[in-house]
Design an enzyme around this catalytic site. Structure first.
Site, mmCIF file in Angstrom:
data_model
loop_
_atom_site.group_PDB
_atom_site.id
_atom_site.type_symbol
_atom_site.label_atom_id
_atom_site.label_comp_id
_atom_site.label_asym_id
_atom_site.label_seq_id
_atom_site.Cartn_x
_atom_site.Cartn_y
_atom_site.Cartn_z
ATOM 1 C CG ASN A 84 -1.923 -1.112 1.186
ATOM 2 O OD1 ASN A 84 -2.745 -1.186 0.277
ATOM 3 N ND2 ASN A 84 -1.837 -2.029 2.145
ATOM 4 C CB SER A 109 4.598 9.502 9.059
ATOM 5 O OG SER A 109 4.402 9.237 10.435
ATOM 6 C CE1 TYR A 146 2.279 4.991 8.074
ATOM 7 C CE2 TYR A 146 3.281 5.871 10.083
ATOM 8 C CZ TYR A 146 2.482 6.040 8.968
ATOM 9 O OH TYR A 146 1.883 7.259 8.740
ATOM 10 C CE LYS A 150 3.059 7.086 5.227
ATOM 11 N NZ LYS A 150 2.230 7.615 4.134
HETATM 12 N N1 LIG Z 1 -3.534 11.062 10.706
HETATM 13 C C1 LIG Z 1 -2.294 11.384 11.081
HETATM 14 O O1 LIG Z 1 -2.082 11.935 12.175
HETATM 15 C C2 LIG Z 1 -1.131 11.085 10.178
HETATM 16 C C3 LIG Z 1 -1.293 10.561 8.895
HETATM 17 N N2 LIG Z 1 -0.199 10.365 8.100
HETATM 18 C C4 LIG Z 1 -0.347 9.840 6.750
HETATM 19 O O2 LIG Z 1 -1.386 10.528 6.087
HETATM 20 C C5 LIG Z 1 -2.064 9.656 5.205
HETATM 21 C C6 LIG Z 1 -3.547 9.682 5.520
HETATM 22 O O3 LIG Z 1 -3.712 9.242 6.853
HETATM 23 P P1 LIG Z 1 -5.139 9.200 7.551
HETATM 24 O O4 LIG Z 1 -6.084 10.041 6.777
HETATM 25 O O5 LIG Z 1 -4.925 9.449 8.974
HETATM 26 O O6 LIG Z 1 -5.481 7.672 7.364
HETATM 27 P P2 LIG Z 1 -6.897 7.026 7.008
HETATM 28 O O7 LIG Z 1 -6.760 5.562 7.227
HETATM 29 O O8 LIG Z 1 -7.979 7.765 7.697
HETATM 30 O O9 LIG Z 1 -6.969 7.327 5.453
HETATM 31 C C7 LIG Z 1 -6.176 6.645 4.531
HETATM 32 C C8 LIG Z 1 -7.044 6.339 3.337
HETATM 33 O O10 LIG Z 1 -6.258 5.660 2.362
HETATM 34 C C9 LIG Z 1 -7.054 4.616 1.813
HETATM 35 N N3 LIG Z 1 -6.168 3.561 1.323
HETATM 36 C C10 LIG Z 1 -5.416 2.706 2.047
HETATM 37 N N4 LIG Z 1 -4.767 1.856 1.235
HETATM 38 C C11 LIG Z 1 -5.117 2.201 -0.033
HETATM 39 C C12 LIG Z 1 -4.782 1.688 -1.302
HETATM 40 N N5 LIG Z 1 -3.953 0.647 -1.450
HETATM 41 N N6 LIG Z 1 -5.320 2.271 -2.406
HETATM 42 C C13 LIG Z 1 -6.168 3.328 -2.277
HETATM 43 N N7 LIG Z 1 -6.527 3.843 -1.087
HETATM 44 C C14 LIG Z 1 -6.010 3.285 0.018
HETATM 45 C C15 LIG Z 1 -7.923 4.142 2.959
HETATM 46 O O11 LIG Z 1 -9.075 3.485 2.491
HETATM 47 C C16 LIG Z 1 -8.220 5.447 3.689
HETATM 48 O O12 LIG Z 1 -9.407 6.040 3.211
HETATM 49 C C17 LIG Z 1 -1.445 8.288 5.371
HETATM 50 O O13 LIG Z 1 -0.516 8.077 4.329
HETATM 51 C C18 LIG Z 1 -0.739 8.380 6.706
HETATM 52 O O14 LIG Z 1 0.373 7.517 6.739
HETATM 53 C C19 LIG Z 1 1.063 10.671 8.512
HETATM 54 C C20 LIG Z 1 1.278 11.146 9.770
HETATM 55 C C21 LIG Z 1 0.203 11.391 10.702
HETATM 56 O O1 LIG Z 2 1.946 8.600 11.049
HETATM 57 C C1 LIG Z 2 1.116 8.566 11.937
HETATM 58 O O2 LIG Z 2 1.343 9.247 13.078
HETATM 59 C C2 LIG Z 2 0.284 9.541 14.002
HETATM 60 C C3 LIG Z 2 0.934 9.897 15.344
HETATM 61 O O3 LIG Z 2 1.644 8.770 15.820
HETATM 62 P P1 LIG Z 2 1.305 8.116 17.240
HETATM 63 O O4 LIG Z 2 2.165 6.886 17.285
HETATM 64 O O5 LIG Z 2 1.696 9.152 18.270
HETATM 65 O O6 LIG Z 2 -0.175 7.826 17.298
HETATM 66 C C4 LIG Z 2 -0.657 8.342 14.106
HETATM 67 O O7 LIG Z 2 -1.716 8.622 15.017
HETATM 68 C C5 LIG Z 2 -1.178 8.011 12.724
HETATM 69 O O8 LIG Z 2 -2.041 6.885 12.769
HETATM 70 C C6 LIG Z 2 -0.026 7.656 11.829
HETATM 71 O O9 LIG Z 2 -0.484 7.510 10.499
#
Ligand SMILES: NC(=O)C1=CN([C@@H]2O[C@H](COP(=O)(O)OP(=O)(O)OC[C@H]3O[C@@H](n4cnc5c(N)ncnc54)[C@H](O)[C@@H]3O)[C@@H](O)[C@H]2O)C=CC1
Ligand SMILES: O=C1O[C@H](COP(=O)(O)O)[C@@H](O)[C@H](O)[C@H]1O
Length: 257
Positions: A84, A109, A146, A150
Site C-alpha cells: 500500500n 510521517s 511503517y 514513509k
Molecule cells: N492522521 C495522522 O495523524 C497522520 C497521517 N499520516 C499519513 O497521512 C495519510 C492519511 O492518513 P489518515 O487520513 O490518517 O489515514 P486514514 O486511514 O484515515 O486514510 C487513509 C485512506 O487511504 C485509503 N487507502 C489505504 N490503502 C489504499 C490503497 N492501497 N489504495 C487506495 N486507497 C487506500 C484508505 O481506504 C483510507 O481512506 C497516510 O498516508 C498516513 O500515513 C502521517 C502522519 C500522521
Molecule cells: O503517522 C502517523 O502518526 C500519528 C501519530 O503517531 P502516534 O504513534 O503518536 O499515534 C498516528 O496517530 C497516525 O495513525 C499515523 O499515520
C-alpha cells in the site's frame, strides 16, 4: 493551479481535514479505496494505488497530486506497507511522470524519524522548555516498518524529482486530531496538527514554488521537537493553532493575532 488536483486517500482523516479547509479553492479529483457513503461534489473514482490501471485512471487529466492513500498504522506489517505505501507510492510517481504532473505532495510521517526519540531524550524533548529540534535535514531514522515505508516514499520522491523534474513536497505529518490536541499524551501534543493547519499546509504545498522539500506538518505548538521553520520559509506556512492553548478539550487561549 488550474488543472484538477488528485487527492488519494480522500475518505480518510487527513483527506477530510484538507477538504473541509480548502475544498472551494481547487478543482478536485478524489480517489477512494471503497465507494464513499455520500456522493461527493467532485469528480471521483474508486481504486487501489497498487493497481497500475487504477492509478493511471486517477492521474488522467490532473496537474498536481496530494498522495495520502496508504496504511497509516504505526504497527502495520511489512506486507501491507510494502504493497500500500511503497509499491503504491512508486506507481503513483510513475503515473505522475507519464501524465506530466507538476507537483506531488506526499504524506510522510513523524514515524520516519521516530527513533530520534531515544530513552535519553524522552520525555524531556516533548516539553516546552526543551530546545531539541529536528528540521528535516536529518537522515530518516524510523522506529517501525511503517516509518520505513514513509522514509522510502520520501526517497522515491527524491528520485522522481531528480530524474524527471517533478516538484516534490514531503510533509512529515505529526498527529492530526479534530477539535483539540490529544489529551494526556505529551508526544501527541508536541506534534499536534489541527485540522485547519493541516488544510493550510497542504494549500501552501500546492501554491508554493519549490524543487524538493521535506517539512514538518505540525501546528505552532509551544511543545515541539520538530522545527516548522522550513515549512514557513519554503512554503509560506503560517499555522494558527497551538496545543498549549487547550486545557483538555477546551480552548483556553486565543490564537496570536
Ligand atoms: N492522521 C495522522 O495523524 C497522520 C497521517 N499520516 C499519513 O497521512 C495519510 C492519511 O492518513 P489518515 O487520513 O490518517 O489515514 P486514514 O486511514 O484515515 O486514510 C487513509 C485512506 O487511504 C485509503 N487507502 C489505504 N490503502 C489504499 C490503497 N492501497 N489504495 C487506495 N486507497 C487506500 C484508505 O481506504 C483510507 O481512506 C497516510 O498516508 C498516513 O500515513 C502521517 C502522519 C500522521
Ligand atoms: O503517522 C502517523 O502518526 C500519528 C501519530 O503517531 P502516534 O504513534 O503518536 O499515534 C498516528 O496517530 C497516525 O495513525 C499515523 O499515520
Amino acid at each position: 493551479m488550474d488543472d484538477p488536483v488528485l487527492l488519494t486517500g480522500a475518505g480518510g482523516a487527513v483527506g477530510a481535514a484538507i477538504l473541509e479547509g480548502i475544498e472551494e479553492a481547487y478543482e478536485w479529483k478524489l480517489m477512494f479505496h471503497s465507494p464513499p457513503a455520500e456522493e461527493p461534489d467532485h469528480e471521483y473514482l474508486v481504486g487501489d494505488v497498487s493497481s497500475e490501471g487504477d492509478v493511471a485512471a486517477a492521474m488522467d487529466g490532473v496537474g498536481a497530486v496530494i498522495h495520502l492513500a496508504g496504511d497509516p498504522r504505526p504497527e502495520a506489517p511489512w506486507d501491507s506497507v510494502l504493497e500500500n505505501n511503497i509499491d503504491g507510492t512508486q506507481k503513483m510517481y510513475e503515473a505522475a511522470v507519464d501524465e506530466g504532473v507538476e507537483k506531488f505532495v506526499f504524506a510522510s510521517s513523524n514515524h520516519a524519524v521516530g527513533s530520534f526519540e531515544t530513552d535519553e531524550r524522552t520525555p524531556e524533548m516533548y516539553r516546552p522548555d526543551d530546545q531539541y529540534r529536528l528540521d528535516g535535514t536529518e537522515l530518516p531514522r524510523p522506529g517501525n516498518l511503517y516509518g520505513v515505508s514513509k522514509a522510502t516514499g520520501e526517497v522515491l520522491g527524491r528520485y522522481y524529482h531528480d530524474q524527471y523534474g517533478l516538484s516534490v513536497c514531503n510533509i512529515r505529518i505529526g498527529n492530526l486530531t479534530r477539535g483539540h490536541p490529544p489529551i494526556d499524551y505529551e508526544r501527541g501534543q508536541a506534534m499536534w496538527l489541527s485540522y485547519r493547519d493541516c488544510a493550510h499546509i497542504h494549500d501552501c504545498a500546492l501554491q508554493a514554488d519549490y524543487e524538493y522539500e521535506i517539512v514538518y506538518g505540525i501546528s505552532d505548538n509551544d511543545r515541539k521537537y520538530y522545527s516548522i521553520e522550513r515549512a514557513k520559509d519554503a512554503l509560506g506556512y503560517d499555522p494558527q493553532d497551538n496545543s498549549a492553548h487547550f486545557d483538555g478539550e477546551e480552548r483556553v487561549a486565543e490564537p496570536e493575532p
